[in-house]
Design an enzyme around this catalytic site. Structure first.
Site, mmCIF file in Angstrom:
data_model
loop_
_atom_site.group_PDB
_atom_site.id
_atom_site.type_symbol
_atom_site.label_atom_id
_atom_site.label_comp_id
_atom_site.label_asym_id
_atom_site.label_seq_id
_atom_site.Cartn_x
_atom_site.Cartn_y
_atom_site.Cartn_z
ATOM 1 N N SER A 23 0.844 -1.190 0.000
ATOM 2 C CA SER A 23 0.000 0.000 0.000
ATOM 3 C C SER A 23 0.879 1.238 0.000
ATOM 4 O O SER A 23 1.997 1.228 0.536
ATOM 5 C CB SER A 23 -0.903 0.026 1.240
ATOM 6 O OG SER A 23 -1.594 1.255 1.346
ATOM 7 N N TYR B 228 -1.771 -0.586 10.460
ATOM 8 C CA TYR B 228 -1.841 -0.827 9.021
ATOM 9 C C TYR B 228 -0.566 -0.369 8.319
ATOM 10 O O TYR B 228 0.011 -1.100 7.504
ATOM 11 C CB TYR B 228 -3.058 -0.108 8.435
ATOM 12 C CG TYR B 228 -3.323 -0.421 6.984
ATOM 13 C CD1 TYR B 228 -3.878 -1.636 6.613
ATOM 14 C CD2 TYR B 228 -3.027 0.498 5.984
ATOM 15 C CE1 TYR B 228 -4.131 -1.938 5.279
ATOM 16 C CE2 TYR B 228 -3.270 0.215 4.652
ATOM 17 C CZ TYR B 228 -3.821 -1.009 4.306
ATOM 18 O OH TYR B 228 -4.061 -1.303 2.981
#
Length: 255
Positions: free
Chosen positions: A144, A157
């Site tokens: 990501s 995350y």
């Protein structure tokens, strides 16, 4: 109708987190290119329905990627059924970029996020490696842009995706030259189901803030994954491919 549509290409791919979103998009793309695709997901209700809808080149396997027992059993099942494995796409993740404030972040939430998002890809690589090596296969980890940029309350995350990038080049070093390992880092991808997109469409601002003038689609990511596991990228390993419409290269000043 192409030859791939009729006969397939003889290759087998395992895609995790494939019951929806990016994983589903990758699976559908590869099937269209003639791959046999094993869709793995923790969602035992939706997964089989998705596989059935994708046709005879799709199959489903229930899997919690954070469990080594389940990972080992799943890979054994894939090899037992198909006899080979040519590509692993580690996409399964707990995707909560806007998570719990740090002061309230429970250790079990942190641990579970890293277990799925980082330990899972390691376990999958570990158990898939012997079979990928036999066919000069490839691994693609879905990371990501949050590995590079953050908003508040994204510690778990962001840490998991940053670790996944490091894991990617470590695996490339350990598993080469027979196995290539790369990462794709999506930016804003509208991976919602059609019903959700119709109910709450994106705005012009959502699209216009990107340098390419639009939010990304699952097909943008799927096309990149397909290239990375294909023969045309044979000189590419240990790399991160950022697919974000240019957002991480955009300088922003508040008025």
């Amino acid at each position: 109708m192409s030859t791939a549509d009729i006969f397939g290409n003889g290759r087998v791919a395992l895609v995790t987190g494939a019951a929806r979103g990016i994983g589903l998009g990758v699976g559908a793309w590869l099937i269209a290119e003639g791959w046999q695709v094993v869709l793995a997901d923790i969602d035992r209700e939706r997964g089989p329905k998705v596989a059935e809808a994708l046709g005879e080149r799709a199959s489903f396997i229930a899997l919690d990627v954070a469990s080594e027992v389940q990972v080992a059993a799943a890979i054994a099942e894939v090899i037992g059924h198909y006899g080979r494995l040519d590509a692993l796409v580690s996409n399964a993740a707990i995707a909560r970029p806007h998570g719990t404030p740090l002061e309230s972040l429970a250790l079990n939430e942190w641990t579970r996020t890293l277990a799925v998002n980082l330990t899972g890809p390691m376990l999958l690589a570990k158990h898939c490696a012997p079979y990928l090596r036999a066919h000069n296969g490839s691994i693609v980890n879905i990371a990501s842009t949050r590995a590079h940029q953050s908003e508040p309350h994204s510690e778990a995350y962001a840490a998991s995706k940053g670790g996944l990038l490091s894991l990617t080049h470590a695996l490339a070093s350990s598993l080469g030259p027979e196995i290539r390992v790369n990462a794709v880092s999506p930016g804003w991808i509208d991976a919602r189901d059609l019903r959700e997109r119709n109910a709450e469409p994106l705005t012009e601002l959502d699209h216009d803030q990107h340098l390419v003038g639009r939010v990304g689609t699952v097909e943008d990511i799927a096309a990149a994954v397909s290239w990375l596991i294909g023969d045309s990228s044979g000189f590419v390993t240990g790399q991160e491919l950022v697919i974000d419409g240019g957002m991480t290269r955009k300088m922003i000043y508040l008025d």
